[in-house]
Design a protein around this motif. Sequence first.
Motif, PDB file in Angstrom:
ATOM      1  N   UNK A   1      79.975  51.664  80.486  1.00  0.00           N
ATOM      2  CA  UNK A   1      79.863  49.738  79.165  1.00  0.00           C
ATOM      3  C   UNK A   1      79.811  48.108  79.950  1.00  0.00           C
ATOM      4  N   UNK A   2      78.513  47.719  79.230  1.00  0.00           N
ATOM      5  CA  UNK A   2      78.413  46.122  79.188  1.00  0.00           C
ATOM      6  C   UNK A   2      79.062  45.283  78.526  1.00  0.00           C
ATOM      7  N   UNK A   3      79.682  44.230  79.149  1.00  0.00           N
ATOM      8  CA  UNK A   3      80.189  43.302  78.190  1.00  0.00           C
ATOM      9  C   UNK A   3      79.566  42.186  78.675  1.00  0.00           C
ATOM     10  N   UNK A   4      79.208  40.617  78.076  1.00  0.00           N
ATOM     11  CA  UNK A   4      79.019  40.082  78.520  1.00  0.00           C
ATOM     12  C   UNK A   4      79.670  38.760  77.625  1.00  0.00           C
ATOM     13  N   UNK A   5      78.996  37.235  77.806  1.00  0.00           N
ATOM     14  CA  UNK A   5      79.674  35.894  77.842  1.00  0.00           C
ATOM     15  C   UNK A   5      77.617  34.680  77.216  1.00  0.00           C
ATOM     16  N   UNK A   6      77.849  34.858  76.761  1.00  0.00           N
ATOM     17  CA  UNK A   6      77.121  32.905  77.216  1.00  0.00           C
ATOM     18  C   UNK A   6      76.593  32.454  75.716  1.00  0.00           C
ATOM     19  N   UNK A   7      76.377  31.140  76.526  1.00  0.00           N
ATOM     20  CA  UNK A   7      75.935  30.086  75.600  1.00  0.00           C
ATOM     21  C   UNK A   7      74.984  30.739  74.150  1.00  0.00           C
ATOM     22  N   UNK A   8      75.832  30.924  73.277  1.00  0.00           N
ATOM     23  CA  UNK A   8      74.597  31.208  71.737  1.00  0.00           C
ATOM     24  C   UNK A   8      73.538  30.476  71.477  1.00  0.00           C
ATOM     25  N   UNK A   9      72.719  31.497  72.021  1.00  0.00           N
ATOM     26  CA  UNK A   9      70.424  30.470  71.493  1.00  0.00           C
ATOM     27  C   UNK A   9      70.257  31.916  70.543  1.00  0.00           C
ATOM     28  N   UNK A  10      68.973  32.573  70.540  1.00  0.00           N
ATOM     29  CA  UNK A  10      68.448  33.428  69.816  1.00  0.00           C
ATOM     30  C   UNK A  10      67.571  34.428  71.773  1.00  0.00           C
ATOM     31  N   UNK A  11      67.872  35.384  70.607  1.00  0.00           N
ATOM     32  CA  UNK A  11      67.309  36.372  71.616  1.00  0.00           C
ATOM     33  C   UNK A  11      68.539  37.336  72.387  1.00  0.00           C
ATOM     34  N   UNK A  12      69.343  36.884  72.484  1.00  0.00           N
ATOM     35  CA  UNK A  12      70.276  37.699  73.577  1.00  0.00           C
ATOM     36  C   UNK A  12      70.363  38.854  73.588  1.00  0.00           C
ATOM     37  N   UNK A  13      70.430  39.801  71.580  1.00  0.00           N
ATOM     38  CA  UNK A  13      70.651  41.234  72.023  1.00  0.00           C
ATOM     39  C   UNK A  13      69.078  42.159  72.177  1.00  0.00           C
ATOM     40  N   UNK A  14      68.335  40.837  71.808  1.00  0.00           N
ATOM     41  CA  UNK A  14      66.452  41.399  72.047  1.00  0.00           C
ATOM     42  C   UNK A  14      66.885  42.199  73.473  1.00  0.00           C
ATOM     43  N   UNK A  15      67.165  40.535  74.295  1.00  0.00           N
ATOM     44  CA  UNK A  15      66.439  41.099  75.773  1.00  0.00           C
ATOM     45  C   UNK A  15      67.922  41.852  76.598  1.00  0.00           C
ATOM     46  N   UNK A  16      69.080  42.239  75.692  1.00  0.00           N
ATOM     47  CA  UNK A  16      69.619  43.090  76.008  1.00  0.00           C
ATOM     48  C   UNK A  16      69.570  44.525  76.133  1.00  0.00           C
TER      49      UNK A  16
END
Length: 289
Positions: A14-29
Amino acid sequence: MATTDDTASGTHWVLTLSCPDRPGIVHAVAGLLAEHGGNITESQQFGDALSGLFFMRVQVTSAASRAELEGPLTELAQRFSMDWELDVSGRPVRTLVLGSTAAHCLNDLAFRQRSEKLPIEIVAVVSNHTVLAELAAFYGIDFHHVPVTAATKPAAEARLLELVEELDVELVVLARYMQILSPDLCARLAGRAINIHHSFLPSFKGARPYAQAHDRGVKLIGATAHYVTGDLDEGPIIEQDVERVDHTRTVEDLVALGQDVERRALARAVRWHAEHRVLLDGHRTIVFR
């Protein structure tokens, strides 16, 4: 769910994360996990327009080891200014329960741990009274009596921190522990201490909340499970529950109903925390149920 790193189909992470919102996060993960043979079995995400932060929780099955995942995740975190955590899905979280004299919340958590696969391991019970010793013994849980007075409070909190370190405690649960923790202790336990408050916060704070509720003729009583902070009963809320009542109910009725609400709300909050479903968003929480 797997609780070790050695299974035929791979490890259930199980991976959890938070970061400043920007395009491409879901794709990268998703791309990183796919590169390491990951099969995503659950994925939830939320972008908070108020804080500008993005939150994500992913369950994935992969034959990759922790070391093989942590390196690429560290690089990804640097790219996106990301806070992240990786754990084995379903691993019991080492938990210390604090209580005073009320037994219903401790009993409920211990029972759910044993019979409902609540993913915690209660490693000890600490109390400023001895009333709960017999209940702890019934469940085979070590009991520590740590009396608290105005004069001994610093020493009592030091002993509590010693137990947290000695027992490798990951979560502290205040199961109707009728002591106010010092700001320093709250800071030491930030994000890993959950309290159950016997009212529907922010209403009826302080002493005798059910008597206050009865005096106001409420139609709903409730309970609030929240993270502990130095601001009394104002920590980030994880879960709340309510029960409908009417004018025929006595204070004693409200107490009995309230205890049932308390144990339900606390159990859900503890489960969600142990399953890494709760992410902090400032004074608020993001709960991926």
